[in-house]
Write a protein that holds these residues in place. Sequence first.
Motif, PDB file in Angstrom:
ATOM      1  N   ALA A 179       6.283  -1.078  13.334  1.00 21.15           N
ATOM      2  CA  ALA A 179       7.258  -0.877  12.254  1.00 21.15           C
ATOM      3  C   ALA A 179       7.140   0.589  11.842  1.00 21.15           C
ATOM      4  N   ALA A 180       8.220   1.127  11.277  1.00 18.64           N
ATOM      5  CA  ALA A 180       8.214   2.534  10.856  1.00 18.64           C
ATOM      6  C   ALA A 180       7.101   2.765   9.827  1.00 18.64           C
ATOM      7  N   PRO A 181       6.445   3.959   9.855  1.00 19.53           N
ATOM      8  CA  PRO A 181       5.354   4.232   8.908  1.00 19.53           C
ATOM      9  C   PRO A 181       5.750   4.021   7.442  1.00 19.53           C
ATOM     10  N   GLU A 182       6.961   4.448   7.052  1.00 17.81           N
ATOM     11  CA  GLU A 182       7.392   4.308   5.648  1.00 17.81           C
ATOM     12  C   GLU A 182       7.464   2.839   5.257  1.00 17.81           C
ATOM     13  N   GLU A 183       7.942   2.035   6.168  1.00 17.76           N
ATOM     14  CA  GLU A 183       8.076   0.601   5.917  1.00 17.76           C
ATOM     15  C   GLU A 183       6.688  -0.040   5.768  1.00 17.76           C
ATOM     16  N   ARG A 184       5.767   0.356   6.624  1.00 22.68           N
ATOM     17  CA  ARG A 184       4.411  -0.194   6.560  1.00 22.68           C
ATOM     18  C   ARG A 184       3.712   0.249   5.278  1.00 22.68           C
ATOM     19  N   ALA A 185       3.966   1.511   4.889  1.00 20.51           N
ATOM     20  CA  ALA A 185       3.360   2.023   3.654  1.00 20.51           C
ATOM     21  C   ALA A 185       3.899   1.255   2.448  1.00 20.51           C
ATOM     22  N   LYS A 186       5.190   0.941   2.459  1.00 21.31           N
ATOM     23  CA  LYS A 186       5.787   0.172   1.351  1.00 21.31           C
ATOM     24  C   LYS A 186       5.104  -1.178   1.212  1.00 21.31           C
ATOM     25  N   ARG A 187       4.897  -1.857   2.330  1.00 21.80           N
ATOM     26  CA  ARG A 187       4.266  -3.186   2.318  1.00 21.80           C
ATOM     27  C   ARG A 187       2.830  -3.098   1.820  1.00 21.80           C
ATOM     28  N   ARG A 188       2.113  -2.095   2.321  1.00 19.98           N
ATOM     29  CA  ARG A 188       0.704  -1.919   1.957  1.00 19.98           C
ATOM     30  C   ARG A 188       0.573  -1.575   0.465  1.00 19.98           C
ATOM     31  N   TYR A 189       1.489  -0.732  -0.007  1.00 19.73           N
ATOM     32  CA  TYR A 189       1.498  -0.317  -1.414  1.00 19.73           C
ATOM     33  C   TYR A 189       1.672  -1.535  -2.320  1.00 19.73           C
ATOM     34  N   LYS A 190       2.615  -2.389  -1.944  1.00 21.38           N
ATOM     35  CA  LYS A 190       2.898  -3.611  -2.710  1.00 21.38           C
ATOM     36  C   LYS A 190       1.646  -4.507  -2.769  1.00 21.38           C
ATOM     37  N   GLU A 191       1.001  -4.630  -1.622  1.00 24.16           N
ATOM     38  CA  GLU A 191      -0.214  -5.447  -1.515  1.00 24.16           C
ATOM     39  C   GLU A 191      -1.318  -4.920  -2.442  1.00 24.16           C
ATOM     40  N   LEU A 192      -1.499  -3.581  -2.427  1.00 24.35           N
ATOM     41  CA  LEU A 192      -2.554  -2.966  -3.240  1.00 24.35           C
ATOM     42  C   LEU A 192      -2.262  -3.146  -4.731  1.00 24.35           C
ATOM     43  N   ILE A 193      -1.005  -2.950  -5.112  1.00 30.19           N
ATOM     44  CA  ILE A 193      -0.616  -3.113  -6.512  1.00 30.19           C
ATOM     45  C   ILE A 193      -0.875  -4.554  -6.951  1.00 30.19           C
ATOM     46  N   GLU A 194      -0.508  -5.504  -6.088  1.00 35.21           N
ATOM     47  CA  GLU A 194      -0.725  -6.917  -6.410  1.00 35.21           C
ATOM     48  C   GLU A 194      -2.199  -7.231  -6.594  1.00 35.21           C
ATOM     49  N   ARG A 195      -3.039  -6.469  -5.881  1.00 29.59           N
ATOM     50  CA  ARG A 195      -4.493  -6.677  -6.007  1.00 29.59           C
ATOM     51  C   ARG A 195      -5.095  -5.843  -7.129  1.00 29.59           C
ATOM     52  N   GLY A 196      -4.224  -5.172  -7.879  1.00 31.42           N
ATOM     53  CA  GLY A 196      -4.699  -4.397  -9.022  1.00 31.42           C
ATOM     54  C   GLY A 196      -5.241  -3.018  -8.665  1.00 31.42           C
ATOM     55  N   GLN A 197      -4.991  -2.561  -7.426  1.00 31.14           N
ATOM     56  CA  GLN A 197      -5.464  -1.224  -7.042  1.00 31.14           C
ATOM     57  C   GLN A 197      -4.323  -0.227  -7.156  1.00 31.14           C
ATOM     58  N   ASN A 198      -4.467   0.686  -8.116  1.00 33.44           N
ATOM     59  CA  ASN A 198      -3.384   1.612  -8.379  1.00 33.44           C
ATOM     60  C   ASN A 198      -3.506   2.903  -7.576  1.00 33.44           C
ATOM     61  N   VAL A 199      -2.931   2.910  -6.378  1.00 37.23           N
ATOM     62  CA  VAL A 199      -3.016   4.081  -5.508  1.00 37.23           C
ATOM     63  C   VAL A 199      -1.600   4.661  -5.386  1.00 37.23           C
ATOM     64  N   PRO A 200      -1.419   5.999  -5.498  1.00 35.75           N
ATOM     65  CA  PRO A 200      -0.063   6.557  -5.368  1.00 35.75           C
ATOM     66  C   PRO A 200       0.543   6.256  -3.988  1.00 35.75           C
ATOM     67  N   PHE A 201       1.852   6.004  -3.971  1.00 38.31           N
ATOM     68  CA  PHE A 201       2.532   5.666  -2.714  1.00 38.31           C
ATOM     69  C   PHE A 201       2.302   6.737  -1.641  1.00 38.31           C
ATOM     70  N   GLU A 202       2.386   8.019  -2.062  1.00 39.24           N
ATOM     71  CA  GLU A 202       2.239   9.130  -1.114  1.00 39.24           C
ATOM     72  C   GLU A 202       0.888   9.065  -0.403  1.00 39.24           C
ATOM     73  N   GLU A 203      -0.118   8.628  -1.173  1.00 38.85           N
ATOM     74  CA  GLU A 203      -1.461   8.542  -0.611  1.00 38.85           C
ATOM     75  C   GLU A 203      -1.528   7.411   0.431  1.00 38.85           C
ATOM     76  N   VAL A 204      -0.869   6.302   0.124  1.00 40.80           N
ATOM     77  CA  VAL A 204      -0.853   5.161   1.045  1.00 40.80           C
ATOM     78  C   VAL A 204      -0.161   5.566   2.346  1.00 40.80           C
ATOM     79  N   LEU A 205       0.960   6.273   2.211  1.00 45.27           N
ATOM     80  CA  LEU A 205       1.712   6.712   3.398  1.00 45.27           C
ATOM     81  C   LEU A 205       0.887   7.711   4.220  1.00 45.27           C
ATOM     82  N   ALA A 206       0.249   8.655   3.528  1.00 43.53           N
ATOM     83  CA  ALA A 206      -0.564   9.660   4.235  1.00 43.53           C
ATOM     84  C   ALA A 206      -1.717   8.977   4.980  1.00 43.53           C
TER      85      ALA A 206
END
Length: 223
Positions: free
Chosen positions: A146-173
């Motif tokens: 899957a495209a990196p941006e799409e994977r980062a979006k999914r991962r970001y959502k997962e982290l937020i749901e788990r209470g881990q507040n990481v900036p989206f840019e960091e997840v994508l990088a």
Amino acid sequence: MNYRIALDGPSGAGKSTIAKRLSAELGFVYVDTGAMYRSIGLYCLQNGIDTSDKAAVTAALPQIDIQLKYVDGEQRVVLNGTDVSKEIRINEVSMAASKVSAYKAVRAFLLDTQRNMAKTQSVIMDGRDIGTVVLPDAEIKIFIVAAPEERAKRRYKELIERGQNVPFEEVLADIIQRDYNDENRAEAPLRQAEDAIRLDTSLLDFEQSYNAVLEIAKKRMAE
Ligand code: DC
């Protein structure tokens, strides 16, 4: 007959969620090989071992015991007697796992365990090199991308749901860096096996991705 399903692809492409549900549906054992690399990464972080130091990581391997256990159909990862299933999912461990997985000694250390798990039972094994190195004779091989941006979006959502507040840019990088590490290492780099079926989930939701994988598996098993 025992079946081996090899599910490979970059991080965040949806492999583990698909594999978990598919294993329940087909009654196969799910083997998450990434969890094993993560456990070694976690061990290094916990014991002050620099993951960039190949010799130090290699020297630590004899002190590491990793077991996969199954509780109510759920895979639990036990590192030296302690259940670390939760700890291995934090962002810092992802990067440590990516680093240690480049070392030949680390890959050799895990290879037999992974192969043995597929000897006596039907498995769905997910990772980066299952179709190319671990189970080159697997009956079914699927390469999920899957495209990196799409994977980062999914991962970001997962982290937020788990209470881990990481900036989206960091997840994508992180995703881009891990792709680079996984694809460019000398040992068992991430690549599609010649006989694997490629599935791009960039434009698919989970249900659609899952159904596509299920269809490929069922078709192969009916042959
Ligand atoms: O799938 P994952 O994100 O949990 O994997 C963590 C890291 O382990 C990833 O950066 C690549 C590595 N890995 C590997 O090299 N080979 C595998 N079969 C599985 C994971």
